[in-house]
Scaffold this active site. Sequence first.
Site, PDB file in Angstrom:
ATOM      1  N   SER A  10       0.715  -1.268   0.065  1.00  0.00           N
ATOM      2  CA  SER A  10      -0.015  -0.019   0.063  1.00  0.00           C
ATOM      3  C   SER A  10       0.738   1.170   0.038  1.00  0.00           C
ATOM      4  O   SER A  10       1.503   1.608   0.961  1.00  0.00           O
ATOM      5  CB  SER A  10      -0.753   0.046   1.279  1.00  0.00           C
ATOM      6  OG  SER A  10      -1.265   1.408   1.446  1.00  0.00           O
ATOM      7  N   HIS A  35      -1.376  -1.297  -4.155  1.00  0.00           N
ATOM      8  CA  HIS A  35      -2.474  -1.089  -3.518  1.00  0.00           C
ATOM      9  C   HIS A  35      -2.644   0.628  -3.328  1.00  0.00           C
ATOM     10  O   HIS A  35      -1.567   1.110  -2.652  1.00  0.00           O
ATOM     11  CB  HIS A  35      -2.680  -1.623  -2.161  1.00  0.00           C
ATOM     12  CG  HIS A  35      -3.817  -1.547  -1.361  1.00  0.00           C
ATOM     13  ND1 HIS A  35      -5.086  -2.261  -1.594  1.00  0.00           N
ATOM     14  CD2 HIS A  35      -4.267  -0.751  -0.455  1.00  0.00           C
ATOM     15  CE1 HIS A  35      -5.868  -1.691  -0.899  1.00  0.00           C
ATOM     16  NE2 HIS A  35      -5.441  -0.971   0.026  1.00  0.00           N
ATOM     17  N   ASP A  37      -4.652   3.681  -1.770  1.00  0.00           N
ATOM     18  CA  ASP A  37      -5.867   4.150  -0.965  1.00  0.00           C
ATOM     19  C   ASP A  37      -6.254   5.286  -1.127  1.00  0.00           C
ATOM     20  O   ASP A  37      -5.631   6.543  -1.085  1.00  0.00           O
ATOM     21  CB  ASP A  37      -5.322   3.857   0.432  1.00  0.00           C
ATOM     22  CG  ASP A  37      -4.940   2.706   1.070  1.00  0.00           C
ATOM     23  OD1 ASP A  37      -5.976   1.813   1.086  1.00  0.00           O
ATOM     24  OD2 ASP A  37      -3.723   2.170   1.221  1.00  0.00           O
ATOM     25  N   MET A  39      -8.875   8.479  -0.245  1.00  0.00           N
ATOM     26  CA  MET A  39      -9.868   9.012   1.054  1.00  0.00           C
ATOM     27  C   MET A  39     -10.070  10.222   0.813  1.00  0.00           C
ATOM     28  O   MET A  39      -9.521  11.400   0.331  1.00  0.00           O
ATOM     29  CB  MET A  39      -8.534   8.790   2.213  1.00  0.00           C
ATOM     30  CG  MET A  39      -8.109   7.507   2.411  1.00  0.00           C
ATOM     31  SD  MET A  39      -7.079   7.512   4.106  1.00  0.00           S
ATOM     32  CE  MET A  39      -6.622   5.719   3.861  1.00  0.00           C
ATOM     33  N   HIS A  68      -8.456   1.434  -3.712  1.00  0.00           N
ATOM     34  CA  HIS A  68      -9.431   0.992  -2.647  1.00  0.00           C
ATOM     35  C   HIS A  68     -10.032   2.449  -2.448  1.00  0.00           C
ATOM     36  O   HIS A  68      -9.389   3.294  -1.918  1.00  0.00           O
ATOM     37  CB  HIS A  68      -8.416   0.705  -1.498  1.00  0.00           C
ATOM     38  CG  HIS A  68      -9.345   0.499  -0.056  1.00  0.00           C
ATOM     39  ND1 HIS A  68      -8.663   0.164   1.002  1.00  0.00           N
ATOM     40  CD2 HIS A  68     -10.503   0.493   0.068  1.00  0.00           C
ATOM     41  CE1 HIS A  68      -9.420   0.137   2.001  1.00  0.00           C
ATOM     42  NE2 HIS A  68     -10.673   0.193   1.497  1.00  0.00           N
ATOM     43  N   MET A  70     -11.952   4.740  -0.580  1.00  0.00           N
ATOM     44  CA  MET A  70     -12.535   5.344   0.877  1.00  0.00           C
ATOM     45  C   MET A  70     -13.316   6.709   0.834  1.00  0.00           C
ATOM     46  O   MET A  70     -12.967   7.528   1.317  1.00  0.00           O
ATOM     47  CB  MET A  70     -11.664   5.172   1.947  1.00  0.00           C
ATOM     48  CG  MET A  70     -11.324   3.503   2.459  1.00  0.00           C
ATOM     49  SD  MET A  70      -9.549   3.476   3.038  1.00  0.00           S
ATOM     50  CE  MET A  70      -8.623   3.731   1.520  1.00  0.00           C
ATOM     51  N   MET A 139     -11.277  -5.095   6.060  1.00  0.00           N
ATOM     52  CA  MET A 139     -10.648  -4.324   6.655  1.00  0.00           C
ATOM     53  C   MET A 139     -10.234  -4.942   8.247  1.00  0.00           C
ATOM     54  O   MET A 139     -11.148  -5.324   8.962  1.00  0.00           O
ATOM     55  CB  MET A 139     -11.335  -3.048   7.143  1.00  0.00           C
ATOM     56  CG  MET A 139     -11.732  -2.196   5.685  1.00  0.00           C
ATOM     57  SD  MET A 139     -10.112  -1.828   4.826  1.00  0.00           S
ATOM     58  CE  MET A 139      -8.976  -0.935   6.119  1.00  0.00           C
ATOM     59  N   GLY A 144      -8.480   4.849   7.360  1.00  0.00           N
ATOM     60  CA  GLY A 144      -8.221   6.261   7.371  1.00  0.00           C
ATOM     61  C   GLY A 144      -6.483   6.457   7.381  1.00  0.00           C
ATOM     62  O   GLY A 144      -6.157   7.609   7.013  1.00  0.00           O
ATOM     63  N   ASP A 175      -6.708  -5.934   4.805  1.00  0.00           N
ATOM     64  CA  ASP A 175      -5.954  -4.764   4.797  1.00  0.00           C
ATOM     65  C   ASP A 175      -5.990  -4.145   5.964  1.00  0.00           C
ATOM     66  O   ASP A 175      -7.257  -3.755   6.787  1.00  0.00           O
ATOM     67  CB  ASP A 175      -6.847  -3.828   3.628  1.00  0.00           C
ATOM     68  CG  ASP A 175      -6.245  -2.634   3.476  1.00  0.00           C
ATOM     69  OD1 ASP A 175      -5.030  -2.270   4.256  1.00  0.00           O
ATOM     70  OD2 ASP A 175      -6.804  -1.420   2.771  1.00  0.00           O
ATOM     71  N   GLY A 197       0.970  -1.791   4.292  1.00  0.00           N
ATOM     72  CA  GLY A 197       1.830  -0.520   4.091  1.00  0.00           C
ATOM     73  C   GLY A 197       3.002  -0.377   4.828  1.00  0.00           C
ATOM     74  O   GLY A 197       4.048  -0.408   4.318  1.00  0.00           O
ATOM     75  N   SER A 198       2.949  -0.025   6.281  1.00  0.00           N
ATOM     76  CA  SER A 198       4.303   0.083   7.009  1.00  0.00           C
ATOM     77  C   SER A 198       5.087  -1.088   7.084  1.00  0.00           C
ATOM     78  O   SER A 198       6.338  -0.901   7.135  1.00  0.00           O
ATOM     79  CB  SER A 198       3.772   0.496   8.543  1.00  0.00           C
ATOM     80  OG  SER A 198       2.443   0.341   8.916  1.00  0.00           O
TER      81      SER A 198
HETATM   82  C1  DX5 Z   1      -6.037   2.022   5.717  1.00  0.00           C
HETATM   83  C2  DX5 Z   1      -5.788   1.680   4.409  1.00  0.00           C
HETATM   84  C3  DX5 Z   1      -4.684   0.563   4.472  1.00  0.00           C
HETATM   85  C4  DX5 Z   1      -3.314   1.019   4.953  1.00  0.00           C
HETATM   86  C5  DX5 Z   1      -2.790  -0.067   5.755  1.00  0.00           C
HETATM   87  O1  DX5 Z   1      -7.296   2.436   5.604  1.00  0.00           O
HETATM   88  O2  DX5 Z   1      -6.713   1.174   3.553  1.00  0.00           O
HETATM   89  O3  DX5 Z   1      -4.177   0.002   2.858  1.00  0.00           O
HETATM   90  O4  DX5 Z   1      -2.291   1.520   3.879  1.00  0.00           O
HETATM   91  O5  DX5 Z   1      -1.588   0.467   6.426  1.00  0.00           O
HETATM   92  P1  DX5 Z   1      -0.624  -0.675   7.246  1.00  0.00           P
HETATM   93  O6  DX5 Z   1      -0.365  -1.951   6.600  1.00  0.00           O
HETATM   94  O7  DX5 Z   1       0.293   0.276   8.013  1.00  0.00           O
HETATM   95  O8  DX5 Z   1      -1.827  -1.086   8.349  1.00  0.00           O
HETATM   96 ZN    ZN Z   2      -6.401   0.003   1.653  1.00  0.00          ZN
END
Ligand code: DX5
Ligand code: ZN
Length: 227
Positions: A10, A35, A37, A39, A68, A70, A139, A144, A175, A197-198
């Site tokens: 992500s 991926h 995101d 928002m 994705h 949101m 999720m 967020g 996710d 992500g992280s």
């Molecule tokens: C959160 C996103 C995720 C986010 C996940 O709202 O949809 O895709 O990047 O990040 P990590 O893997 O750090 O939880």
């Molecule tokens: Zn996501």
Amino acid sequence: MTRPLLIAPSILASDFSKLGEDVRAVDQAGGDWIHLDVMDGHFVPNITFGPDVVKALRPHSRKIFDVHLMIAPCDPHLEAFAKAGSDIITVHVEAGPHLHRSLQAIRALGKKAGVSLNPATPENTIEHVLDLVDLVLVMSVNPGFGGQAFIPAAVEKIARIRAMIGGRPIDLEVDGGVTPETAAAVTAAGANVLVAGSAVFKGGASAYRGNISAIRNAGALARGEAA
Ligand code: DX5
Ligand code: ZN
């Protein structure tokens, strides 16, 4: 039929001042999908980017762009995300009153359709759309932000959705808070696409390959596959 195990980095966790470079880096480091995101500061309490950024990133990778959304409403923006080069467009079941319409619109645009559920949303809300989707995104944090702790109840929810999907050709993606530690349980429960992500972007570009492999190996082991 078992669907392949895929890792979807992500880019929410990447350095936004060099998004293109980071997309190329996670592509080359073995990420299967990218991926993205999106928002809106309304459906979720954060704002990221829109279709123009997806379009700008498109030339940087030929891998699947897993977008994705949101955002609410989502329907007015589906065409723009399709034209920007998305391969899969996922909308949230909580984002609007006309889920069928949104999913049909995505498929009519020639894209794969995904549906996502927040942690507090029960799985029966998607039971009636399983023949309209190519992907279900569970999720495992409240959407967020990146870097949140994995919500353990997601594991049993994944198992229940896996059973509900049955033999349909649907990818089951998870996710939020996915790490080498949590990857085993979600994969054993039936998730085959792991967004991270992280856990992918930590340590800088030289660490991406090892970070992706660590998640993949944990998932492969849980599936009883050779890592
Ligand atoms: C959160 C996103 C995720 C986010 C996940 O709202 O949809 O895709 O990047 O990040 P990590 O893997 O750090 O939880
Ligand atoms: Zn996501």
